[in-house]
Design a protein around this motif. Structure first.
Motif, mmCIF file in Angstrom:
data_model
loop_
_atom_site.group_PDB
_atom_site.id
_atom_site.type_symbol
_atom_site.label_atom_id
_atom_site.label_comp_id
_atom_site.label_asym_id
_atom_site.label_seq_id
_atom_site.Cartn_x
_atom_site.Cartn_y
_atom_site.Cartn_z
ATOM 1 N N TYR A 163 45.624 40.902 33.424
ATOM 2 C CA TYR A 163 44.283 41.446 33.322
ATOM 3 C C TYR A 163 43.751 41.714 34.723
ATOM 4 O O TYR A 163 44.162 41.094 35.698
ATOM 5 C CB TYR A 163 43.325 40.458 32.645
ATOM 6 N N GLN A 168 39.806 42.185 36.627
ATOM 7 C CA GLN A 168 38.361 42.075 36.454
ATOM 8 C C GLN A 168 37.683 42.559 37.716
ATOM 9 O O GLN A 168 37.844 41.959 38.791
ATOM 10 C CB GLN A 168 37.961 40.635 36.149
ATOM 11 N N TYR A 205 32.789 35.303 25.807
ATOM 12 C CA TYR A 205 33.419 36.480 25.212
ATOM 13 C C TYR A 205 33.765 36.213 23.747
ATOM 14 O O TYR A 205 34.317 35.156 23.410
ATOM 15 C CB TYR A 205 34.722 36.834 25.932
ATOM 16 N N LEU A 220 44.308 38.437 36.772
ATOM 17 C CA LEU A 220 44.576 37.218 36.025
ATOM 18 C C LEU A 220 45.815 37.384 35.162
ATOM 19 O O LEU A 220 45.970 38.391 34.469
ATOM 20 C CB LEU A 220 43.387 36.865 35.134
ATOM 21 N N GLY A 257 35.865 42.089 25.660
ATOM 22 C CA GLY A 257 34.768 43.013 25.875
ATOM 23 C C GLY A 257 34.016 42.637 27.134
ATOM 24 O O GLY A 257 34.570 42.017 28.038
ATOM 25 N N LEU A 283 42.572 44.569 30.058
ATOM 26 C CA LEU A 283 43.997 44.299 29.833
ATOM 27 C C LEU A 283 44.824 45.412 30.458
ATOM 28 O O LEU A 283 44.637 46.589 30.156
ATOM 29 C CB LEU A 283 44.283 44.210 28.339
ATOM 30 N N ARG A 324 32.169 42.498 36.018
ATOM 31 C CA ARG A 324 32.576 43.205 34.803
ATOM 32 C C ARG A 324 33.444 42.315 33.912
ATOM 33 O O ARG A 324 33.788 41.194 34.281
ATOM 34 C CB ARG A 324 33.356 44.470 35.197
ATOM 35 N N GLY A 325 33.789 42.867 32.752
ATOM 36 C CA GLY A 325 34.661 42.143 31.841
ATOM 37 C C GLY A 325 36.121 42.273 32.230
ATOM 38 O O GLY A 325 36.461 42.923 33.217
ATOM 39 N N LEU A 326 36.991 41.667 31.450
ATOM 40 C CA LEU A 326 38.424 41.703 31.724
ATOM 41 C C LEU A 326 39.054 42.934 31.095
ATOM 42 O O LEU A 326 38.831 43.235 29.931
ATOM 43 C CB LEU A 326 39.105 40.456 31.152
#
Lengths: 112, 115
Positions: free
Chosen positions: B36, B38, A87, B90, A103, B46, B42-44
């Protein structure tokens, strides 16, 4: 917050150098560029951070051109264990508190 | 040295049940704290971040809430879980200082499955 764009995925082979480029056209003056590595079922791990030019540590190098609108994470001589999601983040390290926005990352696959 | 504890590691909860995930940090004071989520592959995302006791900023309006009752404790809660709340949660912390607040340290995560 500056948005980042990086490739969805990359493939490489053991022993090769891998370069992952991130675009951040709207980076602000106070923003630093930070890269993280994430293995499956684990939290991301900080790899490297920089503001301009070049930063190197025992894991990677980070190249940042003068306009700072992009950055390149360089992993020398990758191994199978470097398979992970990487990332690129841009955030304001010029204040004492900052949101850290991730992202989608780049999924790097290393083959034997 | 600093450590971050997050529990439980896995959790299976029925739809409509409450949720409480706890995160504590040791070895540092006055950290920035983050939650976070996820989704698979996929991405994290916030969810919340906090710069001090009782100070919570929400990034995604939904049926989750967060609280920071003590300097190094961060709690994620829900009164009624939805199927869409399933995911990998997370907790993270960062140092509250110039130039280092964008370097986050993560816990081991909680895999929540809502059934």
């Amino acid at each position: 917050l500056a948005k980042t764009t990086q490739p969805i995925s990359m493939d490489s082979y053991e022993g090769q150098e891998v370069n992952i480029t991130c675009s951040h056209n709207n980076i602000a003056t106070n923003d630093y560029i930070t890269w993280y590595q994430q293995f499956p079922s684990q939290g991301p791990r900080f790899i490297i951070q920089g503001y301009k030019t070049k930063v190197t540590n025992e894991v990677a190098s980070l190249f940042i051109p003068a306009d700072r609108k992009s950055s390149t994470l360089s992993l020398p001589r990758v191994s199978l264990s470097d398979t992970a999601v990487y990332y690129c983040l841009v955030g304001d390290a010029g204040s004492s508190a900052s949101k850290i926005i991730f992202g989608s990352g780049t999924r790097l696959s290393i083959r034997p | 040295s600093q450590t971050i504890h997050q529990w439980p590691a896995t959790l299976v909860q029925p739809v409509g049940s409450p949720l409480s995930l706890e995160c504590t940090v040791e070895g540092t004071s006055n950290p920035n704290l983050y939650w976070y989520r996820q989704a698979a592959g996929r991405g994290l995302q916030l969810l919340f971040y906090s710069v001090g006791i009782g100070q919570i900023s929400s990034e995604v309006p939904q049926n989750l809430s967060a609280s920071r009752p003590q300097d190094r404790q961060f709690i994620l809660s829900s009164k009624k879980l939805l199927l869409s709340d399933s995911g990998f949660y997370l907790c993270a912390w960062s140092v509250r200082s110039l130039g280092r607040n964008t370097e986050a340290f993560f816990g081991q995560g909680t895999r929540l499955t809502v059934v």
